[in-house]
Structure formats: C-alpha cells, structure tokens
Scaffold this active site. Structure first.
Site, PDB file in Angstrom:
ATOM      1  N   CYS A  90     -49.980  -9.539 -31.929  1.00  0.00           N
ATOM      2  CA  CYS A  90     -50.424 -10.920 -32.164  1.00  0.00           C
ATOM      3  C   CYS A  90     -49.231 -11.865 -32.048  1.00  0.00           C
ATOM      4  O   CYS A  90     -48.271 -11.764 -32.820  1.00  0.00           O
ATOM      5  CB  CYS A  90     -51.055 -11.020 -33.547  1.00  0.00           C
ATOM      6  SG  CYS A  90     -51.249 -12.696 -34.169  1.00  0.00           S
ATOM      7  N   ASP A 561      -5.987 -34.016  -7.361  1.00  0.00           N
ATOM      8  CA  ASP A 561      -4.801 -33.209  -7.100  1.00  0.00           C
ATOM      9  C   ASP A 561      -5.011 -32.574  -5.727  1.00  0.00           C
ATOM     10  O   ASP A 561      -6.149 -32.510  -5.243  1.00  0.00           O
ATOM     11  CB  ASP A 561      -4.654 -32.146  -8.193  1.00  0.00           C
ATOM     12  CG  ASP A 561      -3.480 -31.219  -7.932  1.00  0.00           C
ATOM     13  OD1 ASP A 561      -2.404 -31.723  -7.574  1.00  0.00           O
ATOM     14  OD2 ASP A 561      -3.645 -29.997  -8.077  1.00  0.00           O
ATOM     15  N   ASP A 804      -2.411 -29.567 -14.385  1.00  0.00           N
ATOM     16  CA  ASP A 804      -2.860 -30.955 -14.494  1.00  0.00           C
ATOM     17  C   ASP A 804      -3.475 -31.278 -15.851  1.00  0.00           C
ATOM     18  O   ASP A 804      -4.169 -32.282 -15.999  1.00  0.00           O
ATOM     19  CB  ASP A 804      -3.890 -31.258 -13.392  1.00  0.00           C
ATOM     20  CG  ASP A 804      -3.295 -31.114 -12.004  1.00  0.00           C
ATOM     21  OD1 ASP A 804      -2.164 -31.571 -11.805  1.00  0.00           O
ATOM     22  OD2 ASP A 804      -3.950 -30.523 -11.134  1.00  0.00           O
TER      23      ASP A 804
END
Length: 905
Positions: A90, A561, A804
């Site tokens: 169920c 970059d 970076d």
C-alpha cells in the site's frame, strides 16, 4: 558566523514558509534566515556565540505548521540503516510509515521506497539504542502483516567470486538485472494487500530494484504524497453539497425520502445540509484561519477564504459559499500534486547517487577472495571495489584493472562516452557502459564527486535571487493592502453612491478578497529558480545559488583566462633552442628542466615532464601524474648517462631535487643534484640577473617560450605550444548573440602570444603578461568601465579555479571551467562548468535567461489575471466562482509553466 541547515519535512504551504523565514530571521542570535519551499529546507546564519537554535525553530514552526517535522541537516552524518518491509503493498501506508518513523526521537530522517519495499533511516549522532523494535511497533500499527527485517551484510548479499573483471563484456541490461536479482526475488514474495482500505494494491505490478524503478517513478510521482484522507473528505463533502443542490433546485417539488423528514427547499434543513457540506469540505481551512487569528497572523489564504465564504453565507449565498470552498480545496489538491510532481522531477533529474558498492574482499594469500555488496558509506580509502557494466561508479578512485566506456553525462553533460583504462581516475556517479572495472577508492563517499555535486545543487536554493526576495517582500504587503481595499470596496460606495446597496458591494468586496491570495507568485517563483538550477546541473553546470543564476542574465562583460579556458591547456614541446656557447645538449636541458618542473602542477610543467617521459622511455602518454614525472626524470637520467658527455652531472641533477621554489607568474628555481636550475619567463631571468642572448624566432606567433639557466648561465629555451579549444569560437559567438557586449582575455602569456590568440578568437580586448594579483587589478578596471555605462551590469570571470582563485572570488560572477573534483574551483567560483568545454558557458547563459523569462512570465501572468478579475469583481461582473478559478487556476498554471524548465534541451 555559523551556518546551519534544517529540513522542514511536510512543508506544503508557501505562505507558511515565508512566515517561518520571517520569524526565524527575527530570533535572537540569527543573522539571516532563508526558507526554500522547493527543497523544504531552512538555512540560517548565526552569531558565533549563539546557542542551539533548534528548540526555538521547532517552536516557531509548530506554531505555524504543527505537522511539519524539523531536523538538522548535517554534511557528515551517520551511515544509513536499511530495512526490508516484506509484504508492503500500500503506497499510502508507506507514506504513513515514513512519516511516523521520521518522528521517532532517535531518527534524523526516514525514507520509504515503496517500489523496493525498503525503509532507510539515519540515526542522530550519539544514538546507541536499538531502533528496530520501535520501527516494528509503528509498522505493525499501520500494516500488521508486514514483516520488518534489517538489511545485514551477512544475510543481505552473497559473497561471490568476480569473473575475470578485465575481460567482461556483458551488456548493461543484463548486469543491472543481475545486480538487482535479490531485491527482485524479495519483491516477488511481497504480499499485495492493503489493510488501510485507502488505495488499490499495486505492488504486484511494480518491479523492484535496489531503488525505485522507472515505472514506479512515473506511476507515483503525482499521487504518492497527496493526502488521500483529505481527498476523501472533499469527495464526501461534494456529495453532501450535491444533495443540497438537489434540494435547492427542487423548489416546492417533494423529493422521495427527503420530504418525508421535512427536508424541503426553503426550510432550515436545507441550510443545515449546506453548512454540513461546508464544514466537511472546508473545516480545516476555517480551523487554520481561527488559529491564525489567535496568533495574530491574519493575512493568509485560509483567513481570506474563510472571510469570503462566511460573508457569502451571511448574504444568503449558501450554494456559492460552499462551491467556492469546494473548488478552492480541489484546486489546492491539484496544486499540491503539481508541486510534488515538480519537486520529484527535479530530484529525479539529479538522481546520480549510487545505492551500493561491490567491495572486494582480500584472501589470506593477498589475492581476491570475492566481493560483498555494501553501502558506499561502508567503503574506506584504499579499498578495492568492483563495478559491473550498467552500474554507477559509487566512489571516486583509480582503475586497477579493466577498460571500459563511461557515461559521464550526469556529471558533465557530455553525451559522448569516455574511454578509460588501467591507471585512469574515475568519478562517482559515472555509469560503466561496457567492461568490468576494479577500482581503488581514493575518496570517502561523503567527499566523492557525486556527494559534492548533490550537496551543491541542494544548497544552491538557499541563496535566493533578488526577484525571489522581492516576491517574498511583495506578498507580505500585498495581501494586507488588498484586504484593506476589499473593506473599502464593501463600505465606501454604499455611503457615497446614490442607490448603492450594502449587500451588493459587500459581495463585491468578498470577490476581491478571494482573488487577492498571492500563492501563484510565492510558489511558482522559487520552483522556477530551483528548476533552472536542476536543468543546468543536467547540462553539467553547477550554479551555487539562484542569485548567481539571475546574476548571469545581468552580465554584459565576460573576462577569460587563456590557458585551459579558451585554449586546450595541454602544451606540447615543439622545439629546444640553445645558444652556440651552451655546454648542454638538448637531452641534458630537457632532463634538468623536467627535474625542476617535476614538483609543479602547472600545465606547462606537466608538458615538459611529459616530453621527457616520451623522449627517454618511448611511452606516449596523455597525462602526467606524480609517479610518471618521477619515472620520466629517472629515465632521462639513464639515457643521458649512456649517451652524453655531461652524463655524470646530469644524472646527479635529475635524480635529486633538494630545493624547489615556485614563483607564481614567473617560474621555478630548484636545486637539482647540486646544480641551481632557473626555469621560467624572461621576467624571472631579469630577477635572477641572468643575461639572455638573442635567439632566432623561427616558430609561430602563439608559441610560448620557457627559458632555462643552470648555475646562473643561460643554457637555452623550450618552445611549447597550446591550441585553441575546438568550440571556443562557437561559444564566443553564442555569447555575443545572447547579449554579451564585450569579451576580454586576461593572461600571463607574453604580449605577442596573447594578442595572437585574441585576434584568432575575435575577442574585443586583451591584457597580457598579468600576474595573479594584476589580474584582479585588470578585472577591477574592466568592471569600472562596464558599470560606468550601466551601473546594474555585471562582469563575469571565467578561469580554471586554481591559479585564478583570487580573481574568481573578486568577480561579480566567478565561473570555473573543468571543475570536476577540484576543491579550489568549487570553493572559489559561483558557477562551475563540469568539463572544460566552452559551449557549457553559453549553455549556462541560455539556462539563466530561460529561467528568468519563465519567472517573469509567471509574475506578469499572475498579476495580470488578478488585476483583470479584481476590476471585474469591483464592477460586479465577476462572481466568486470566477474569483476562485482566477486564484487557484492561475497558481496551477504558473507551477506547470515552471516545470517547462525540466524539459530544456
């Protein structure tokens, strides 16, 4: 400042979410609070000296939504326990079990998989008791025939011998079938009888797997979490209402069976039938409204609907009052289904978490003694695991044996399978398509790529976009103002306009009230942003907050970059140039350079080490690890020793690096076997006062030159080249088309190389020979120029996320490329592109624009329809019937519109 997250299990009211956010945000010690309705998560930032906020949060949440369960969400949690629920048939009972077990004191969270008939629980930290008896008690009170058994390694899985992992060519389908054979066998024995009389049995049609099957997801994604008792109550109330309608339209006609007991049109019995229907259908709404009044929380949808419908009763509009409440409740039911469908679709789209791992057991003689199937949480670093075709790789690791094709689309968005073989690193969440692999585990499951990705995506929703915050603030003032307007509409015209009747204008004011609920905005806007984040993750783009997703739509300048971003980032040594007076051969120079570069992670260093390895071992490799760097240096030494005049000194230099200093943006200085080697750019040569003679420039414009000096004497230069990524030009063209006004490249390369790259790609500007701190200065200059034209414009920086990191952090939007498995990229950036493909950058902007478009569509549509119906209501044209459709219907359509994001290609 301390950041904490809490799960608000059962949160189904967007307006209540806004109330919780507001009240928690005002609590002592709380700096900021944010509730995400889509993920049912509360995120708070606390003062460092603040105590435990959980009791106060629970108190606030219970006062607003008593049924919501609050639990703290922690990154490092106890491994989950799993239980078989044999005989569970169920779906509604499964939801009840999940809810009841989740409320136990020792349970942090609980989840029932109806398709697999399993219960998964996570215990709170420090809990040492046996939770099984309490779980059994709950399960038997709901489904008395269900048998609860704990999944244990000794009984759950069989120990088997792996069959020649490297040679396996079994299909994915057959392997998946084998992997789930035990679960399937278990599911076949489940009883398919519901003892709750609330739903039809479906377990006999639901094939079980180690997780929910595809068919299960399709079948239960809408109805699985709908409150069936509420639906049944509404149905019963509707039948009573129909009885009232029959009495109402019968006039003086006697109805069989009813007229005998005095139930006729116009009698008090007729009104009692309507009142009973009203209480059955909307009793919970009235109760919540009254509770809100006592708590001084007047302005929510429950209050508005209660006032409007009771007002209709007072005016004698019984049929209309009950009808409005009926259609409101039906609309809320459909709205709940749509929201749950949207939530589940988003999570299914990001369903990349592995469920199990085949841990290899070592035999007494050190060989393989078979494997056992365990939870990924039970695997330690250094363990070996077996991954069969068709299975997800459960943990990050390195292939020990075997070769295969990997589907990494769930992680990177890349549809082309990746070929892997012995020695290659693999990421969790990838799907093994062909051969069987033996993998050494390099990361715990909590630290694996798949866990990081899911954590990022789930937490992203706590960082709200400005539009989201505006809608929350707007709804806070909108509803009270509209309520005041409704009162004025009901009272002022009858006092001012000749012939105006109070009854007529009060009715118009009530219509105005029904329309005023802002649910369409409060629900659809956060769902749209969460859907956008999910759609982006499907493409291999991780957005760390809806604020960054919206921020992408405001970007006018993108700064790049070069190395690894627009270029491939894999350099090739193309030539070695030496002055005539150099005492070293090409081999000597390459060996010493490889030794000096062997400790660096820079792409140029990798290229030099790789060149040495290729030169002296003949082993052509695609990547360089620390181990291969060492072997290259050793091989170079041996080759020089056998052939060069300067063999003795070169062997010593290459085999012993005693000092190593890296100067970011300049190069490296190392002591190799007693010789001081300086390798880098011309700036480093100047710093070291090393004279560099003029050498003939015979290469291309995009070559990068690395200069090498030994013991203060210049010995030569190494020419390396990088190539533009194949999709860079297309990505830049798409960015321009999407509204990016300026593209700039900031690079540490020489002016000659940088400008050649920029010209080839068609960039608008370029800054060359920039050191890391100078890149930040260049970004600030670009940002100032951009915002001088439009102060609301944003600047994005796109880089590799390692070198970076400072400029990624400084940018309005930091975007890291190729960030899979890179902690630096994940920490520094706001958006992470999982592969290095520039096309993903264009995709990120497209998803952001589409998301914002749908958000604005919902806002304009919802407000537009409400304004129109408000005007019609004031003019007496629109009735309550139209008003309730305008409210609930608009909300439903807005939610469905938000779900369009899930189908983005």
């Amino acid at each position: 400042m301390v950041k904490k997250e809490y799960l608000l299990k059962g949160l189904g009211c967007a307006n209540c979410a806004a109330k919780i956010e507001d009240r928690v945000g005002k609590s002592a010690g709380v700096l900021e609070a944010s509730v995400n309705f889509a993920t049912e998560t509360l995120t708070i930032e606390l003062k460092n000296d603040a105590g435990d906020p959980l009791p106060e949060i629970e108190k606030i949440v219970r006062s607003i939504e008593p049924h919501v369960v609050v639990s703290e969400k922690t990154k490092r949690r106890n491994p989950p326990k799993e239980y078989f629920l044999k005989g569970l048939g169920c779906a509604n009972c499964a939801a009840k079990i999940e809810d009841a077990v989740g409320r136990l004191d020792g349970i942090e969270e609980a989840a029932v998989s109806f398709g697999a008939a399993t219960l998964t629980v996570r215990l709170k930290d420090g809990y040492t008791g046996d939770i099984l008896p309490e779980i059994e008690k709950i399960v038997h009170s709901i489904e008395s025939h269900v048998e609860v058994t704990e999944k244990k390694k000794q009984t759950e899985f069989k120990i088997v011998k792996p069959a020649e992992p490297a040679k396996s060519t079994g299909s994915a389908a057959s392997s998946e079938s084998a992997a789930s054979a035990e679960s399937a066998a278990f599911a076949e024995s489940s009883e398919s009888e519901c003892h709750d009389a609330c739903c039809e049995s479906v377990s006999d049609t639901a094939p079980a797997e180690s997780g929910s099957s595809v068919s299960d997801k399709k079948r239960f994604s809408v109805f699985q979490y709908v409150d069936k008792k509420r639906a049944a109550r509404i149905l019963i109330g509707a039948l009573v209402y129909l009885l009232g309608i029959l009495i109402h339209i019968s006039h003086e006609t006697a109805l069989p069976g009813l007229s005998d007991i005095g139930i006729l049109h116009g009698t008090p019995a007729e009104y009692i039938v309507f009142i009973i229907a009203y209480l059955i259908i909307g009793g919970d709404v009235v109760y919540k409204a009254v509770r809100g009044i006592f708590r001084r929380e007047f302005f929510d949808e429950n209050f508005l609907m209660t006032i409007a419908t009771l007002g209709a009763f007072a005016l004698g509009e019984y049929t209309e009052a009950v009808a409005v409440m009926l259609f409101y409740q039906i609309g809320e039911l459909f709205q709940e289904m749509a929201v749950n469908r949207s939530r589940k679709s988003i999570y299914d789209m990001m369903d990349i978490r592995p469920d199990y791992a085949h841990k290899i057991i070592s035999s007494d003689d050190g060989g393989s003694g078979g494997y056992e199937t365990v939870s990924p949480y039970d695997v330690e670093i250094g363990d070996s695991i077996l991954v069969k075709p068709g299975e997800k790789i459960p943990l990050d690791g390195t292939i020990l044996s075997g070769a295969s094709l990997l589907d990494t689309s769930a992680l990177t968005g890349e549809s082309v399978p990746r070929t892997v073989r012995e020695g290659d690193a693999v990421l969790s969440g990838s799907i093994n398509k062909s051969g069987t692999l033996t993998i050494r585990v390099d990361q715990l499951f909590e630290e694996s790529t798949v866990s990081k990705i899911l954590d990022l995506v789930e937490n992203a929703a706590s960082k709200k976009a400005p539009t989201e915050k505006f809608i929350t603030r707007f709804s806070r003032y909108y509803t009270p103002l509209v309520t005041l307007a409704a009162v004025l509409i009901a009272v002022v015209p009858p006092l001012v306009l000749p012939g105006a009747a109070f009854e007529d204008w009060i009715y118009r004011g009530l219509v105005f009230l029904v329309i005023s609920c802002p649910c369409a905005l409060v629900i659809s806007v956060p769902l749209s942003y969460f859907g956008g984040i999910g759609a982006a993750s499907k493409k291999g783009i991780l957005v760390k907050g809806s604020n960054y997703l919206e921020g992408l739509t405001q970007v006018k300048t993108v700064v790049f970059d070069k190395t690894g971003t627009l270029s491939v980032g894999v350099f090739d040594v193309v030539r070695i140039d030496r002055p005539r007076e150099s005492a070293l051969s090409d081999n000597d120079l390459l060996a010493l350079s490889a030794a000096a570069e062997s400790y660096s992670n820079h792409p140029i260093a990798h290229s030099i080490v790789k060149a040495a390895e290729d030169k002296f071992t003949g082993n052509k490799s695609e990547s360089v690890s620390a181990a291969s760097a060492a072997s290259a240096v050793t091989a170079a030494s041996a080759a020089i020793a056998a052939s060069a005049v300067t063999a003795a000194s070169a062997v010593t230099a290459a085999s012993a690096v005693t000092e190593h200093t890296e100067y970011p943006g300049f190069g490296i200085k190392a002591v190799c076997g007693g010789k001081t080697v300086v390798i880098g750019n011309l700036k480093l040569m100047d710093l070291e006062n090393i004279s560099v003679p003029d050498l003939p420039d015979t290469g291309s414009a995009v070559e990068t030159h690395i200069y090498v000096a030994v013991d203060g004497v210049f010995e030569g230069r190494i020419a390396i080249s990088d190539k533009v990524k194949p999709d860079s030009k297309e990505a830049l063209a798409r960015l321009k088309k999407s509204g990016i006004e300026k593209t700039v490249m900031v690079t540490g390369d020489t002016d000659k190389v940088g400008r050649a790259f920029a010209a080839d790609l068609g960039l608008d500007d370029v800054y060359t020979e920039q050191l890391p701190h100078q890149k930040v200065e260049a970004l600030e200059k670009i940002e100032a120029e951009t915002k001088s034209v439009n102060p609301k414009s944003k600047v994005a920086f796109v880089g590799d996320g390692i070198n970076d990191a400072p400029v990624l952090t400084r940018a309005d939007i930091g975007i890291a490329v190729g960030g899979v498995g890179s902690d630096a990229a994940v920490e520094a950036a706001d958006v992470v592109l999982m592969t290095g493909d520039p096309i993903q950058l264009a995709d990120a902007f497209d998803v952001a624009k589409k998301t914002k478009s749908i958000v604005y569509q919902n806002i304009i549509f919802a407000l537009g329809v409400k304004v129109i119906f408000m005007a019609l209501g004031v003019m007496g044209i629109a009735s309550m019937w139209e008003a309730v459709f305008a409210d609930v219907g608009v909300t439903l359509l807005a939610v469905l519109n938000s779900m369009r994001l899930l189908r983005l290609k």
